[in-house]
Design a protein around this motif. Structure first.
Motif, PDB file in Angstrom:
ATOM      1  N   ARG B  37      10.766  -3.263   2.758  1.00 10.13           N
ATOM      2  CA  ARG B  37      11.169  -4.419   3.225  1.00 10.13           C
ATOM      3  C   ARG B  37      10.825  -4.817   1.425  1.00 10.13           C
ATOM      4  O   ARG B  37      10.710  -3.254   0.757  1.00 10.13           O
ATOM      5  CB  ARG B  37       9.664  -4.274   3.915  1.00 10.13           C
ATOM      6  N   GLU B  39       9.222  -6.915  -1.292  1.00  8.08           N
ATOM      7  CA  GLU B  39       8.559  -7.867  -1.743  1.00  8.08           C
ATOM      8  C   GLU B  39       8.306  -8.767  -2.250  1.00  8.08           C
ATOM      9  O   GLU B  39       9.549  -8.900  -3.577  1.00  8.08           O
ATOM     10  CB  GLU B  39       6.641  -6.847  -2.449  1.00  8.08           C
ATOM     11  N   THR B  78       0.590 -11.670  -0.367  1.00  2.80           N
ATOM     12  CA  THR B  78       1.648 -11.408  -0.830  1.00  2.80           C
ATOM     13  C   THR B  78       2.851 -11.026   0.522  1.00  2.80           C
ATOM     14  O   THR B  78       2.201 -10.917   1.254  1.00  2.80           O
ATOM     15  CB  THR B  78       1.806  -9.857  -0.939  1.00  2.80           C
ATOM     16  N   SER B  80       6.677  -9.342   3.079  1.00  4.62           N
ATOM     17  CA  SER B  80       7.196  -9.437   2.650  1.00  4.62           C
ATOM     18  C   SER B  80       8.591  -9.128   3.026  1.00  4.62           C
ATOM     19  O   SER B  80       8.168  -9.775   3.846  1.00  4.62           O
ATOM     20  CB  SER B  80       6.989  -7.304   2.436  1.00  4.62           C
ATOM     21  N   GLN B 257       9.750  -1.886  -6.895  1.00  6.88           N
ATOM     22  CA  GLN B 257       8.637  -2.894  -6.112  1.00  6.88           C
ATOM     23  C   GLN B 257       7.335  -3.107  -7.549  1.00  6.88           C
ATOM     24  O   GLN B 257       6.897  -2.010  -8.163  1.00  6.88           O
ATOM     25  CB  GLN B 257       7.951  -2.398  -4.904  1.00  6.88           C
TER      26      GLN B 257
END
Lengths: 259, 259
Positions: B37, B39, B78, B80, B257
């Motif tokens: 994923r 973000e 957040t 993702s 990230q």
């Protein structure tokens, strides 16, 4: 004493040849050497044996003299006829195709792809015996020479549709008709001994076989069995012609003159 | 402490990518595993680094979700994003073409001849990467599968005109433009040590390279050097891409990230 008549009905039942074309065959087969001449009476017996009319033969001889193919000379009351140097060259060139046995011919095939549909190399390809399939695609025998700038590909086993597209159906049909006549002739002469026929009748038989074969084989480029299939009637005709001409060996001119 | 900025001006001077297409590249290159994923903030830093507007990225993400290509989840404040199974399959399939080194690709070429211009096998040939040259003639790489009923020929050295006819001039011109940019990039990074760049900048560089390459390489079937010539800009681009991606090794997602 030879006395049999050759069984020619299968061959004489084929479409009547053009007389001038038949004369080209007769001289090309029997009188190809520079010194060879066929005397008028012998030519008459040959052409009468094929069912051609004397007047038509006279007209055809006149035409062939005008075309610088045949030259005639008179000795006393008898005319004799022979190929001119030009007629002999043409006959020799054609004879390489007419009399070739299958095993002497090129094997394999190739495809040629041109840069454009009006490419300069088109006439060269056609002169080399390539047959046009599409505006830019030709096929030919595997030993044909390909001009510079042409993309060339060696052929493998072709799909069935390909031979049908490159050999016109009417050409195949004409070979089939000839094949039937040749096979009937082969069957009828199977029991004949060579000595049983007069040399003039042997010559007559040869000329009829060669003539009908020549008409077809010179009209369409040679395409090898790899491309058309070995069972294509054109190839089977060639095998029959080879077989029959071996049975009816060319007599010397002196054997058929004045008999 | 890595601190250099990658010299991307040659790549960012290329035509501005479509945003959704750039996102496909980013996820396809960096987040191809089922659990991967990206973000939201990381995606923002990547796309901002490429000069893409945040609003355009939001619209593109929306479109890709509608196309079942990307799925987004929220964890607290957040978001993702990751590839859907469908998006992953498509990415993997394309990656075999995009990331292939020249030596992994088929060599040799072949020509295919169809029975007719509307033959059934046309779609299969196109699916196998054959390119149409004439209504009944296709060319393709030497290992492409040819459907039954198609006449096929292995290619030898082709004439020069052939590659010009099968590769559209505008495609070649686009590869030439990309090649210039890739070579400028290679020259500028020649002295950079891998550790001198932040993982995010490495990711950014990779994605720009892959994106511009992907646009071209997926648009036109692969034609081997035997057919186009080894100096064709498409092949030279592939060599540069292979070289640059080896220098800019894909960072792990956790490295980029939150940096």
């Amino acid at each position: 004493m030879p006395s049999e008549r050759p069984p020619l009905d299968a061959l004489t039942a084929l479409p009547t040849p053009r007389v001038w074309s038949m004369l080209v065959t007769i001289f090309g087969d029997l009188a190809r050497n520079p010194e060879d001449r066929i005397e008028g009476p012998t030519l008459t017996r040959l052409t009468e044996g094929m069912g051609l009319k004397p007047e038509a033969v006279r007209v055809a001889l006149h035409r062939l003299r005008n075309d610088d193919w045949i030259a005639s000379v008179k000795s006393g009351r008898t005319a004799s006829h022979g190929l001119t140097p030009h007629g002999r060259r043409e006959s020799l060139s054609a004879s390489r195709i007419i009399y070739a046995r299958q095993e002497e011919l090129p094997v394999g095939w190739q495809l040629a792809l041109l840069e454009s549909s009006d490419a300069d190399q088109k006439p060269s390809l056609q002169a080399e015996g390539f047959v046009q399939l599409l505006p830019r695609v030709f096929v030919g025998n595997g030993q044909a020479r390909v001009p510079q700038g042409v993309a060339v590909f060696m052929g493998d086993t072709p799909p069935n549709w390909l031979s049908a597209q490159i050999v016109p159906a009417d050409v195949t049909a004409e070979y089939e008709t000839l094949l039937t006549a040749l096979r009937q002739t082969s069957a009828r002469v199977a029991d004949l001994q060579p000595g049983q026929l007069r040399p003039l009748d042997v010559a007559l038989t040869r000329c009829l076989i060669v003539h009908h074969w020549r008409r077809l084989v010179l009209r369409h480029p040679y395409l090898p069995p790899a491309l058309t299939g070995a069972a294509w009637p054109g190839h089977l005709c060639r095998a029959e012609v080879t077989h029959l001409l071996a049975r009816f060996q060319r007599p010397a001119l002196h054997e058929i003159q004045g008999t």
